[in-house]
Design a protein around this motif. Structure first.
Motif, PDB file in Angstrom:
ATOM      1  N   GLY A 511       0.792  -1.225   0.000  1.00 46.87           N
ATOM      2  CA  GLY A 511       0.000   0.000   0.000  1.00 46.87           C
ATOM      3  C   GLY A 511       0.820   1.268   0.000  1.00 46.87           C
ATOM      4  O   GLY A 511       0.327   2.336  -0.375  1.00 46.87           O
ATOM      5  N   ALA A 512       2.091   1.209   0.421  1.00 42.92           N
ATOM      6  CA  ALA A 512       2.946   2.404   0.457  1.00 42.92           C
ATOM      7  C   ALA A 512       3.379   2.759  -0.959  1.00 42.92           C
ATOM      8  O   ALA A 512       3.784   1.894  -1.734  1.00 42.92           O
ATOM      9  N   ASN A 513       3.353   4.069  -1.277  1.00 43.42           N
ATOM     10  CA  ASN A 513       3.576   4.522  -2.653  1.00 43.42           C
ATOM     11  C   ASN A 513       5.063   4.783  -2.901  1.00 43.42           C
ATOM     12  O   ASN A 513       5.520   5.922  -2.858  1.00 43.42           O
ATOM     13  N   TYR A 514       5.828   3.723  -3.156  1.00 42.59           N
ATOM     14  CA  TYR A 514       7.208   3.846  -3.613  1.00 42.59           C
ATOM     15  C   TYR A 514       7.552   2.535  -4.336  1.00 42.59           C
ATOM     16  O   TYR A 514       6.840   1.526  -4.244  1.00 42.59           O
ATOM     17  N   SER A 515       8.655   2.546  -5.070  1.00 46.39           N
ATOM     18  CA  SER A 515       9.046   1.370  -5.835  1.00 46.39           C
ATOM     19  C   SER A 515      10.561   1.282  -5.900  1.00 46.39           C
ATOM     20  O   SER A 515      11.271   2.266  -5.622  1.00 46.39           O
ATOM     21  N   SER A 516      11.064   0.106  -6.279  1.00 48.91           N
ATOM     22  CA  SER A 516      12.507  -0.085  -6.382  1.00 48.91           C
ATOM     23  C   SER A 516      12.818  -1.089  -7.481  1.00 48.91           C
ATOM     24  O   SER A 516      12.038  -2.000  -7.749  1.00 48.91           O
ATOM     25  N   ASN A 517      13.962  -0.858  -8.123  1.00 52.67           N
ATOM     26  CA  ASN A 517      14.527  -1.802  -9.087  1.00 52.67           C
ATOM     27  C   ASN A 517      15.888  -2.224  -8.540  1.00 52.67           C
ATOM     28  O   ASN A 517      16.757  -1.379  -8.309  1.00 52.67           O
ATOM     29  N   VAL A 518      16.051  -3.525  -8.339  1.00 52.99           N
ATOM     30  CA  VAL A 518      17.259  -4.032  -7.685  1.00 52.99           C
ATOM     31  C   VAL A 518      17.915  -5.087  -8.575  1.00 52.99           C
ATOM     32  O   VAL A 518      17.271  -6.064  -8.970  1.00 52.99           O
ATOM     33  N   GLY A 519      19.194  -4.901  -8.873  1.00 52.44           N
ATOM     34  CA  GLY A 519      19.976  -5.892  -9.610  1.00 52.44           C
ATOM     35  C   GLY A 519      21.096  -6.410  -8.737  1.00 52.44           C
ATOM     36  O   GLY A 519      21.732  -5.638  -8.005  1.00 52.44           O
ATOM     37  N   THR A 520      21.343  -7.741  -8.778  1.00 50.38           N
ATOM     38  CA  THR A 520      22.370  -8.330  -7.927  1.00 50.38           C
ATOM     39  C   THR A 520      23.217  -9.329  -8.708  1.00 50.38           C
ATOM     40  O   THR A 520      22.760  -9.955  -9.660  1.00 50.38           O
TER      41      THR A 520
END
Length: 776
Positions: A511-520
């Protein structure tokens, strides 16, 4: 006196008659033996003449006598195709007159509820009663008797089976089997006669059979079975023999049924005898191992009541120790010396160690794809070493844990011509080690889940693992590739490489309005510590691209730290797995401790520690008690004051505290009231499992549970943007309910009905939760 002329005339007539008979005899013999010019079959309707000729013991051109008809008739009757067979001769033509048995046009079964029609039809076909086959009345009679036996085994002694045979055109019949099952007979009473030392109630509790109770619909304890009664009688015998009553005897057993065939009465007459105590314990024979090592294995004491179970277990422990020392053919016998007058018994353990045995050769069989070295490196029993039963057992367990084989069998045959050598024959049945799969599923927290993967756990038979996969849902997309060599070194140190890319939209996840793109990218090592324990070490580079949205927490984090991060993490882990199986375990446990730290030089500096333990205890053969606990903590250090909030822990949902919406328990943003997670997590569960009362194959794939869950997360930082910061036990949430899990052929289905016990204002509860996955 007759004249001489008359006598001469009479003798002449007799001589002429004899001459005529002798002359005609070859002609009569020629008439009884003839050469078959042709064979004609009359009366056939469905059966082809060629089928008849195949069963005949003669053929055209054979020279036969007329008395061979018996053999022909027997051969044709033996086929089961005919009701009547006659053999005639028309000149040199052999004529066979037959009347075919009718064919089965249809089979109808009505009235059956306990046994499914499909299962009945399969059983009938196996015996020979199937549409299109020749009808045989004797087969139908056997089937009626077998059906009655099946229903008797289910306690339905009032069953009535009626068969009706209706003739149809073209020499066919219709079979109608009417089953009147009746009611299931219940055990009304079990009487034990002759018991004095123990009450009937105490003895009856040891039985699987018994009178109707509240859970009889599930346990079926009130349904009589000859096999169950035999088992209960052996349990009764063992109960007395383990308490010193070595003269115990079951005099008789009587099972009677009421006139209406609804109630069963069981009477057991016993003779307890006297209880015997142990007067002495001795070792005899040639143990080849010092007695000081053997006596501690004998769990008997002088003065205690004699116990057959303790005596047998002591002998098995001695035999096991000798087997571990290389005496593969050791034999341990227990001989009780009974003193009737004193009611005492002296127990002597006769030990015959035999010769010490060593292993000549390890032979691998059945591994057509897997290389020999993959199997041999798991073997704890080595060639040219002394034989050890314990090492052979451990070798088999390790081979089974590989996951490459459906079955692993180990035999230890003696070497011909040698009394001190054995071979170890390892026979495996391989299963496909590769998997190409696509899937679709649904969960209430992530919506529709799509996935695809290519996995080869035994790449080219080397035991190495290669995998590629992607998973996507409404909130998360994951792309991953990995490679693992479980024997990077000969000592069993593993090495693996992984690379992944994950996109997460937290607004759809929590529900929280944020996002992430994670590469490993990652490299890891595994180190075997013991047979069930392993340590791990990993090095990971992680790149994070963060988008704040309108979340005040996210905006503040970006202002303090930026939105793109390059982090270098070191992880360490320890695991101990003693479960008997990874799916539906019944005993043992799994303990894991993992920690990771973003080392100095990373954009974000933080650490995380996670400890989890699962324990399984078999309360009975059907009921399993499970205890699960999880503790996790993370924090920042150096220039990073707190654990990055997108690395927070969450609680609530099917995998945490059931009865609450997934990830909803814990601190929330003041501005949006969205759950934000915390850097401290504590959760656990108490659960009682049992197989569902469905029987058959479903019993292994369906499990019911009754649970008590608890847990919560806390934000240990002092922040004006969050509600409810700091640790407090009162923040723990509790729920109780029922769970259902089915490992269906198309995926796992899990359902829970949970009742929150301490719901608070603002909590998001969800009584019914489920998840489903499917592969195709």
């Amino acid at each position: 006196m007759q004249p001489i002329a008359q006598i001469f005339c009479s003798k002449t007539k007799q001589l002429l008659l004899l001459l005529i008979v002798i002359t005609a005899l070859p002609q009569f013999a020629a008439a009884a033996v003839f050469q078959i010019a042709d064979i004609r079959v009359e009366g056939l309707q469905r059966i082809a003449p060629g089928t008849v000729f195949n069963y005949l013991p003669i053929q055209v051109g054979d020279t036969v006598a007329e008395d061979v008809t018996g053999g022909i008739i027997r051969a044709l009757y033996k086929t089961g195709f005919f009701d009547d067979v006659r053999v005639e001769r028309d000149g040199n033509v052999l004529v066979l007159w037959v009347r075919e048995r009718p064919a089965i046009a249809e089979i109808k079964i009505v009235g059956n509820k306990d046994i499914e029609t499909e299962a009945l039809n399969t059983a009938l076909a196996d015996i020979g009663l199937k549409e299109g086959r020749v009808f045989n009345r004797s087969v139908l009679d056997r089937i009626e008797q077998e059906l009655e036996r099946q229903y008797f085994a289910r306690g339905k002694y009032g069953v009535l089976i009626q068969s009706t045979i209706s003739p149809l055109e073209r020499n066919r019949v219709s079979i109608h089997i009417d089953v009147i099952e009746g009611l299931t007979a219940r055990i009304k009473q079990i009487n034990i006669i002759g018991n004095q030392a123990f009450t009937t109630e105490e003895l009856s509790k040891k039985f699987k059979l018994g009178i109707t109770r509240w859970n009889s619909f599930y346990s079926k304890n009130d349904q009589y079975s000859k096999q169950k009664l035999a088992g209960d009688l052996e349990t009764l015998r063992s109960f007395y023999l383990d308490r010193g009553y070595i003269k115990f005897d079951i005099k008789s057993t009587q099972v009677s049924i009421s006139a209406d065939k609804k109630e069963i009465y069981i009477a057991i007459v016993i003779d307890e005898g006297q209880a015997f105590t142990i007067s002495d314990i001795k070792l005899a024979g040639d143990p080849s191992v010092p007695a000081e090592r053997l006596f501690p294995l004998i769990q008997l004491k002088r003065g205690d009541f004699f116990s057959r179970k303790a005596t047998t277990e002591s002998a098995e422990r001695i035999s096991g120790l000798l087997g571990d020392e290389g005496y593969a053919f050791a034999n341990v016998n227990t001989v009780p010396e009974i003193n009737e007058a004193a009611h005492q018994v002296a127990v002597t353990f006769f030990v015959d160690s035999g010769k010490r045995v060593y292993v000549r050769r390890l032979n691998m069989k059945g591994n057509t794809r897997t290389r020999d070295e993959v199997l041999r490196r798991e073997m704890r029993q080595l060639e040219t070493a002394w034989f050890s039963a314990d090492l052979v057992r451990k070798s088999r367990e390790r081979l089974q844990r590989l996951g490459y084989f459906e079955d692993v069998a180990i035999a230890t045959p003696a070497v011909p011509g040698s009394a001190d050598q054995v071979d170890i024959d390892v026979t495996v049945k391989e299963k496909p080690a590769g998997n190409l799969a696509a899937g679709i599923g649904f969960s209430q927290s992530q919506g529709i889940l799509l996935n695809a993967s290519i996995t080869q756990n035994n790449f080219l038979g080397t035991g190495k693992r290669v995998a590629m996969a992607f998973n996507t849902s409404s909130s998360t997309s994951l792309y991953q590739i990995g490679y693992t060599n479980p024997y990077y070194t000969i000592d069993g140190i593993s090495r693996g490489f992984n690379a992944s890319y994950r996109e997460t939209d937290f607004s759809k996840l929590i529900g929280a309005n944020y996002s992430s793109n994670v590469g490993t990218t990652e490299m890891n090592f595994g180190l075997p510590i013991a047979d069930n324990s392993r340590a791990g070490l990993g090095f990971r580079y992680q790149y994070t691209d963060f988008t704040a949205g309108d979340s005040s927490i996210a905006e503040q984090f970006v202002l303090d730290n930026g939105r793109r991060f390059s982090d270098y993490l070191i992880s360490a882990s320890y695991s101990n797995d003693t479960r008997d199986t990874a799916i539906f375990p019944t005993k043992g446990g799994l303990r894991t401790l993992a920690a990771e730290i973003a080392v100095p030089g990373s954009a974000l500096q933080y650490y995380k520690v996670n400890y989890q333990e699962q324990r399984y205890v078999a309360l009975t053969s059907r009921f399993i008690f499970s205890l699960t606990g999880n503790f996790a903590y993370g924090d920042g250090y150096g220039e990073t004051t707190n654990l990055p909030f997108f690395e927070n822990y969450y609680a609530g949902g099917p995998r945490s505290v059931r009865g609450w919406v997934a990830n909803s328990i814990g601190p929330r943003e003041i501005q949006t009231d969205d759950p934000i997670g915390g850097n401290l997590k504590m959760s656990g569960s108490f659960e009682l499992f049992a197989p569902a009362p469905v029987g058959g194959e479903f019993e292994k794939s369906v499990r019911l549970g009754a649970f008590l869950d608890f847990g919560s997360v806390w934000a240990m930082e002092d922040s004006r943007l969050l509600t409810n910061t700091g640790f407090n036990f009162s923040d723990l949430r509790y729920s109780t309910g029922m769970s259902f899990t089915w490992l269906s052929p198309v995926g796992a289905l899990s359902i829970s009905l949970a009742y929150p016990l301490n719901e608070k204002d603002g909590d998001d509860t969800q009584v019914f939760q489920f998840g489903f996955g499917q592969t195709f």
